[in-house]
Design a protein around this motif. Structure first.
Motif, PDB file in Angstrom:
ATOM      1  N   GLU A 126      37.872  47.883  39.779  1.00 42.13           N
ATOM      2  CA  GLU A 126      36.849  47.499  39.326  1.00 42.13           C
ATOM      3  C   GLU A 126      36.685  47.599  37.627  1.00 42.13           C
ATOM      4  OE1 GLU A 126      33.715  50.012  41.332  1.00 42.13           O
ATOM      5  OE2 GLU A 126      33.527  48.277  42.886  1.00 42.13           O
ATOM      6  N   ALA A 131      42.170  41.360  34.765  1.00 48.01           N
ATOM      7  CA  ALA A 131      40.812  41.364  35.360  1.00 48.01           C
ATOM      8  C   ALA A 131      41.053  40.402  36.506  1.00 48.01           C
ATOM      9  CB  ALA A 131      40.026  40.761  34.363  1.00 48.01           C
ATOM     10  N   THR A 144      38.822  44.929  36.282  1.00 43.50           N
ATOM     11  CA  THR A 144      37.898  43.722  36.479  1.00 43.50           C
ATOM     12  C   THR A 144      36.973  43.576  35.332  1.00 43.50           C
ATOM     13  OG1 THR A 144      38.017  43.585  38.730  1.00 43.50           O
ATOM     14  CG2 THR A 144      36.459  42.345  37.904  1.00 43.50           C
ATOM     15  N   ARG A 145      36.337  44.540  34.695  1.00 45.24           N
ATOM     16  CA  ARG A 145      35.564  44.661  33.564  1.00 45.24           C
ATOM     17  C   ARG A 145      36.121  44.848  32.424  1.00 45.24           C
ATOM     18  NH1 ARG A 145      33.066  48.294  37.221  1.00 45.24           N
ATOM     19  NH2 ARG A 145      33.749  49.940  35.909  1.00 45.24           N
TER      20      ARG A 145
END
Length: 186
Positions: A148, A168, A151-152
């Motif tokens: 996560e 990402a 991804t950010r």
């Protein structure tokens, strides 16, 4: 020991075990790639990054479409080092490494670390495919949080085809595959 991996991929298995062994010898373990030790040279850090990259890329290929190899990789403890490779990049913005001779060297090391994390995210995706035990092991190792964060991790000004965007995408792909597998199985 030769039954760890299927016969058709025995040679790749030996390469993966050697790469994982090299990575472990070079401090690429649960702590990730260690570049925080002041007396370490850029060359030593680069050697660790290369070893980690080989291990992640080989493992990613080795476990793709091979359930037996996915189980063997989990049993050999592949999850924690892969999660550490993603987390070490995902949790930190690009560094300006003062030990490196120039910003160009620091940038090259950052780019190499990101490429390793991309392969590690791909390996996590392949390991978890249709394998609930591997998903559980990866979750226990902190994969969801690391993926996560990765991804950010691509800032809006990042190039569309740049390494942070590719990381990402690879991380989002891993998370999406996990959700699809979990949804399909339930």
């Amino acid at each position: 020991e030769t039954r760890r991996f299927s016969v058709s991929t025995h040679e790749k298995a030996e390469k993966a075990e050697k790469a994982l062994g090299d990575a472990e010898l070079l401090n690429v373990t649960k702590a990730g790639i260690r570049d925080d030790v002041p007396e370490r040279s850029t060359r030593a850090i680069e050697a660790e990054i290369v070893a980690a990259g080989r291990a992640a890329a080989t493992l990613k290929e080795l476990v793709c479409a091979n359930a037996f190899n996915r189980d063997a990789a989990r049993e050999l403890g592949a999850m924690a080092p892969l999660v550490a490779m993603v987390a070490s990049v995902a949790s930190s913005p690009p560094k300006s490494d003062l030990r490196a001779g120039s910003r160009l060297e620091a940038s090259a090391l950052d780019q190499a670390r990101i490429r390793v994390a991309i392969d590690a995210a791909g390996a996590l995706r392949n390991l978890a495919y249709a394998n609930a035990a591997n998903r559980a092991a990866a979750i226990a190792a902190g994969a969801v949080e690391a993926l996560e964060a990765a991804t950010r991790g691509a800032p809006p000004e990042a190039a569309p085809d740049g390494p942070r965007r590719r990381l990402a995408f690879a991380s989002a792909s891993a998370l999406a595959a996990w959700c699809a597998c979990a949804w399909y199985r339930s």
